[in-house]
Design a protein around this motif. Structure first.
Motif, PDB file in Angstrom:
ATOM      1  N   VAL A  43       0.853  -1.185   0.000  1.00 19.69           N
ATOM      2  CA  VAL A  43       0.000   0.000   0.000  1.00 19.69           C
ATOM      3  C   VAL A  43       0.882   1.225   0.000  1.00 19.69           C
ATOM      4  N   SER A  44       0.295   2.338  -0.375  1.00 14.61           N
ATOM      5  CA  SER A  44       0.975   3.640  -0.290  1.00 14.61           C
ATOM      6  C   SER A  44       2.391   3.594  -0.847  1.00 14.61           C
ATOM      7  N   PHE A  45       2.508   3.113  -2.093  1.00 12.76           N
ATOM      8  CA  PHE A  45       3.814   3.152  -2.742  1.00 12.76           C
ATOM      9  C   PHE A  45       3.826   4.281  -3.767  1.00 12.76           C
ATOM     10  N   SER A  46       5.008   4.667  -4.180  1.00 14.65           N
ATOM     11  CA  SER A  46       5.154   5.797  -5.089  1.00 14.65           C
ATOM     12  C   SER A  46       5.055   5.328  -6.536  1.00 14.65           C
ATOM     13  N   ASN A  47       3.836   5.367  -7.085  1.00 11.12           N
ATOM     14  CA  ASN A  47       3.632   4.936  -8.482  1.00 11.12           C
ATOM     15  C   ASN A  47       4.552   5.679  -9.435  1.00 11.12           C
ATOM     16  N   CYS A  48       4.631   6.991  -9.240  1.00 10.34           N
ATOM     17  CA  CYS A  48       5.332   7.818 -10.211  1.00 10.34           C
ATOM     18  C   CYS A  48       6.846   7.592 -10.195  1.00 10.34           C
ATOM     19  N   CYS A  49       7.354   7.025  -9.126  1.00 10.31           N
ATOM     20  CA  CYS A  49       8.797   6.754  -9.050  1.00 10.31           C
ATOM     21  C   CYS A  49       9.169   5.376  -9.565  1.00 10.31           C
ATOM     22  N   LEU A  50       8.179   4.550  -9.903  1.00  9.47           N
ATOM     23  CA  LEU A  50       8.470   3.170 -10.299  1.00  9.47           C
ATOM     24  C   LEU A  50       9.520   3.058 -11.406  1.00  9.47           C
ATOM     25  N   PRO A  51       9.396   3.819 -12.530  1.00  9.12           N
ATOM     26  CA  PRO A  51      10.372   3.645 -13.613  1.00  9.12           C
ATOM     27  C   PRO A  51      11.814   3.945 -13.198  1.00  9.12           C
ATOM     28  N   TYR A  52      11.991   4.776 -12.189  1.00 10.98           N
ATOM     29  CA  TYR A  52      13.333   5.222 -11.816  1.00 10.98           C
ATOM     30  C   TYR A  52      14.116   4.162 -11.045  1.00 10.98           C
ATOM     31  N   HIS A  53      13.437   3.080 -10.682  1.00 15.27           N
ATOM     32  CA  HIS A  53      14.171   1.952 -10.099  1.00 15.27           C
ATOM     33  C   HIS A  53      14.939   1.190 -11.171  1.00 15.27           C
ATOM     34  N   LEU A  54      14.475   1.240 -12.418  1.00 16.79           N
ATOM     35  CA  LEU A  54      15.122   0.495 -13.500  1.00 16.79           C
ATOM     36  C   LEU A  54      16.534   0.995 -13.772  1.00 16.79           C
ATOM     37  N   ALA A 294     -12.987  21.636 -16.027  1.00 15.26           N
ATOM     38  CA  ALA A 294     -13.529  22.986 -15.884  1.00 15.26           C
ATOM     39  C   ALA A 294     -13.511  23.787 -17.179  1.00 15.26           C
ATOM     40  N   GLN A 295     -12.469  23.636 -17.984  1.00 14.29           N
ATOM     41  CA  GLN A 295     -12.352  24.492 -19.167  1.00 14.29           C
ATOM     42  C   GLN A 295     -13.335  24.152 -20.266  1.00 14.29           C
ATOM     43  N   THR A 296     -13.560  22.854 -20.473  1.00 12.18           N
ATOM     44  CA  THR A 296     -14.457  22.437 -21.549  1.00 12.18           C
ATOM     45  C   THR A 296     -15.870  22.154 -21.056  1.00 12.18           C
ATOM     46  N   ARG A 297     -16.048  22.173 -19.723  1.00 12.28           N
ATOM     47  CA  ARG A 297     -17.342  21.899 -19.106  1.00 12.28           C
ATOM     48  C   ARG A 297     -17.886  20.545 -19.536  1.00 12.28           C
ATOM     49  N   THR A 298     -16.990  19.590 -19.555  1.00 18.80           N
ATOM     50  CA  THR A 298     -17.332  18.218 -19.890  1.00 18.80           C
ATOM     51  C   THR A 298     -16.733  17.306 -18.829  1.00 18.80           C
ATOM     52  N   VAL A 299     -17.106  16.031 -18.878  1.00 16.53           N
ATOM     53  CA  VAL A 299     -16.472  15.066 -17.987  1.00 16.53           C
ATOM     54  C   VAL A 299     -15.311  14.415 -18.715  1.00 16.53           C
ATOM     55  N   GLY A 300     -14.339  13.979 -17.938  1.00 15.35           N
ATOM     56  CA  GLY A 300     -13.171  13.334 -18.516  1.00 15.35           C
ATOM     57  C   GLY A 300     -12.499  12.464 -17.480  1.00 15.35           C
ATOM     58  N   ARG A 301     -11.383  11.897 -17.866  1.00 18.31           N
ATOM     59  CA  ARG A 301     -10.578  11.078 -16.949  1.00 18.31           C
ATOM     60  C   ARG A 301      -9.229  11.748 -16.769  1.00 18.31           C
ATOM     61  N   LEU A 302      -8.751  11.767 -15.544  1.00 19.67           N
ATOM     62  CA  LEU A 302      -7.498  12.428 -15.230  1.00 19.67           C
ATOM     63  C   LEU A 302      -6.709  11.527 -14.279  1.00 19.67           C
ATOM     64  N   PRO A 303      -6.113  10.456 -14.807  1.00 22.82           N
ATOM     65  CA  PRO A 303      -5.432   9.479 -13.949  1.00 22.82           C
ATOM     66  C   PRO A 303      -4.057   9.961 -13.490  1.00 22.82           C
ATOM     67  N   LEU A 304      -4.077  10.902 -12.548  1.00 25.37           N
ATOM     68  CA  LEU A 304      -2.857  11.490 -12.014  1.00 25.37           C
ATOM     69  C   LEU A 304      -2.912  11.479 -10.490  1.00 25.37           C
ATOM     70  N   ALA A 305      -1.740  11.428  -9.867  1.00 25.81           N
ATOM     71  CA  ALA A 305      -1.676  11.315  -8.409  1.00 25.81           C
ATOM     72  C   ALA A 305      -2.238  12.543  -7.707  1.00 25.81           C
ATOM     73  N   GLY A 306      -1.952  13.753  -8.227  1.00 28.88           N
ATOM     74  CA  GLY A 306      -2.423  14.970  -7.587  1.00 28.88           C
ATOM     75  C   GLY A 306      -3.932  15.037  -7.500  1.00 28.88           C
ATOM     76  N   PRO A 307      -4.645  14.907  -8.633  1.00 29.87           N
ATOM     77  CA  PRO A 307      -6.109  14.889  -8.566  1.00 29.87           C
ATOM     78  C   PRO A 307      -6.660  13.782  -7.674  1.00 29.87           C
ATOM     79  N   ALA A 308      -6.029  12.597  -7.684  1.00 28.77           N
ATOM     80  CA  ALA A 308      -6.511  11.499  -6.841  1.00 28.77           C
ATOM     81  C   ALA A 308      -6.492  11.902  -5.368  1.00 28.77           C
ATOM     82  N   GLN A 309      -5.431  12.581  -4.940  1.00 29.68           N
ATOM     83  CA  GLN A 309      -5.353  12.992  -3.546  1.00 29.68           C
ATOM     84  C   GLN A 309      -6.365  14.090  -3.229  1.00 29.68           C
ATOM     85  N   MET A 310      -6.595  14.986  -4.169  1.00 31.90           N
ATOM     86  CA  MET A 310      -7.602  16.029  -3.956  1.00 31.90           C
ATOM     87  C   MET A 310      -9.000  15.426  -3.867  1.00 31.90           C
ATOM     88  N   GLU A 311      -9.291  14.465  -4.719  1.00 35.09           N
ATOM     89  CA  GLU A 311     -10.582  13.789  -4.678  1.00 35.09           C
ATOM     90  C   GLU A 311     -10.762  13.041  -3.360  1.00 35.09           C
TER      91      GLU A 311
END
Length: 570
Positions: A43-54, A294-311
């Motif tokens: 749990v609670s691992f750093s997804n975004c840092c995964l490639p940098y282990h390679l 917000a800009q297009t006033r539509t729904v979308g997907r935003l698979p990013l860590a920052g928005p996930a934490q805000m949500e």
């Protein structure tokens, strides 16, 4: 508000969104019982840092794990259970069925938070996708498996399929680990959030660093030591000792679907402004939900860590009786590609067109700090704006210096619905070791205002090839030595320092296109000539540096006839 001490919250998924929601609930009410169920090992691992282990940038894979179940219990009194897959939700009984290490059982809840994330896309029917040397990247277990594979000296050639953020970061780190890497991307370019004129700089950077980049290329099948691809209608085989599929991600919605929760038009879980599903006792956050853009006033997907934490924070607040203001998201993202940093916020040109917006853009190549300071570099900075309002719609930057800070500044202006005039008037910190007295974002706004108010007309770098091939009258106002080192074919060299004396050489009865190195001197030239009576002038946005960067990679890989006699990248 203090919760009833008997209230129980179950969180499904223990990475960014789930872990954040769980911790926030406990901060708001110590008496809340919180259980986190995670199907993976960690749990609670750093997804975004995964490639940098390679590459060994993150030396130990254990460092990727930010919190253990034991640490959650000691620090937050949260019951975290790994290897515990939730297989069903009974909304009437308010229970979840859990397949855990000790068998199958039911766990009750008062409130349920779904944060199942998104899974890597593996194309259905792709022959060879199930082979042992084919990998995806989602968690620590995945990255350890790839690392173990590439540590074998016999594994030399690796194909990375997909030119998104994960694919580029994986490719860079594999190359840094000493491997021969090919990126296979079906689209005409990598990194879809960036416009073509910006991404060509990154295409060149990958190529300069020894990565073979194949855009417009479809993966057909995977063999034991090869991959078969199709490009321009022709099939070919490439050697590949290992394959990493980084095509994209798909929201994990099976659990929600089976429970009768609504799925939105994007294929992700539909939620309200407080991240509740159509069941008022079930919330959903993270990569599996659709959000309001917000800009297009539509729904979308935003698979990013920052928005996930805000949500996650918003959902936790609502569970605890705190109302949260939801004004939607703008996209904002960044990455490093070898020596180049790249960042983007807001809309790109494709999104502007899809939204039916009347827009234009400016492309500059200012220095990121005072030019005489050590480490000064140019950056490519692009601002998109609405006509006639001047509303800032998007911003992109690429360069070795601090492009992220500039795009963060623009992102704040976009979020606050600011205009070019607001961007122009921002009072920003200044020191020659950090920036210029007129920061690049201020400068970009000034250029944009010139275009918006029709003081200067422009053409974009993508239009220059057509102008050269049509024999347009192009004036290069750089000095003679610069012109001799490389110029557009058929252009006329009239240095800015000689312009007034030689103005008579410039026609008034046909369009005239002016450029210099980065569009500043050509702007000065246009203003001078306008004052002398010319009204047929266009500035080439980005000028010679922008043209060189835009043309180079496609010339090299497509065998095109160059429109310039020598490239200049400085």
């Amino acid at each position: 508000m203090t919760l009833d001490k008997h209230l129980k919250v179950v969180v499904v998924g223990g990475v960014a969104g789930g872990a954040s929601a769980a911790a926030r609930i406990k901060r708001l009410d110590e008496k809340a019982e919180v259980v986190v169920l995670e199907k993976g090992e960690h749990v609670s691992f750093s997804n975004c840092c995964l490639p940098y282990h390679l590459s060994g940038t993150v030396e130990k894979s254990e460092s990727l794990i930010l919190m253990t179940p034991q640490a959650f219990k000691v620090k937050h009194d949260i019951d975290v259970r790994v290897k515990s897959c939730v297989t069903a939700i009974d909304r009437q009984k308010k229970t979840v069925t859990v397949d855990g290490p000790d068998g199958v059982y039911e766990e009750s809840y008062d409130k349920l938070v779904l944060s199942p994330g998104a899974s890597p896309i593996v194309p259905g029917g792709l022959k060879g996708a199930d082979k042992a040397h084919v990998f995806t990247v989602r968690n620590v277990t995945d990255i350890r498996a790839i690392k173990a594979k590439i540590d074998d000296p016999a594994v030399e050639k690796i194909a990375v399929v997909g030119g998104g953020f994960i694919g580029i970061e994986v490719a860079e780190n594999l190359q840094m680990a000493g491997k021969t890497v090919t990126i296979i991307e079906m689209a005409p370019q990598i990194l879809a959030p960036f416009d073509e004129d910006m991404v060509q700089i990154l295409h060149k950077e990958l190529d300069d660093n020894g990565i073979r980049l194949m855009v417009g290329t479809e993966l057909l099948s995977i063999g034991d030591k090869t991959v078969t691809v199709r490009r321009d209608g022709r099939e070919s085989r490439l050697k590949a000792d290992a394959v990493v599929l980084a095509i994209g991600v798909r929201p994990e919605t099976a659990l929600a679907r089976e429970a009768g929760l609504e799925i939105g038009e994007t294929g992700a879980i539909r939620v309200d402004a407080q991240y509740r599903t159509n069941d008022p006792d079930i919330y959903a956050v993270g990569d599996a939900v659709e959000v309001y853009m917000a800009q297009t006033r539509t729904v979308g997907r935003l698979p990013l860590a920052g928005p996930a934490q805000m949500e996650a924070r918003a959902a936790a607040d609502h569970i605890c009786g705190i109302a949260d203001r939801n004004e939607g998201f703008i996209s904002a993202m960044c990455l490093r590609v070898f020596r180049q940093n790249a960042a983007a916020a807001g809309l790109n040109e494709t999104q502007c067109r899809r939204a039916g917006l009347n827009y234009d853009s400016v492309l500059l190549f200012p220095t990121d700090k005072v030019g005489i300071m050590p480490g000064s570099h140019y950056m490519a900075l692009k601002i998109l704006f609405e006509k006639p309002t001047g509303l800032v719609l998007g911003a992109q930057a690429v360069g070795p210096g601090d492009v992220v800070g500039r795009i963060n500044t623009a992102a704040a202006v976009i979020r606050l619905k600011g205009t070019l005039y607001d961007l122009k008037d921002l009072n920003l910190c200044y020191s020659p070791v950090y920036n210029t007295a007129k920061d690049p974002v201020n400068m970009a706004a000034l250029v944009g205002i010139n275009i918006l108010e029709n003081r200067v007309r422009q053409v974009h770098v993508r239009e220059v090839r057509g102008l050269v091939e049509q024999g347009a009258f192009i004036v290069d106002v750089r000095e003679k030595k610069e012109y001799a080192a490389g110029h557009l074919k058929g252009s006329v060299n009239i240095p800015l320092t000689e312009l007034r004396a030689r103005a008579g050489e410039i026609p008034k009865d046909v369009p005239v296109y002016l450029h210099c190195r980065s569009s500043q001197r050509s702007y000065y030239a246009i203003r001078c000539l306008q004052g002398l009576g010319w009204d047929n002038l266009y500035n080439i946005s980005g000028s010679y540096l922008g043209i060189s960067l835009y043309e180079y990679f496609r010339d090299k890989t497509e065998g095109r006839e160059p429109i310039l006699d020598n490239y200049n990248f400085r």
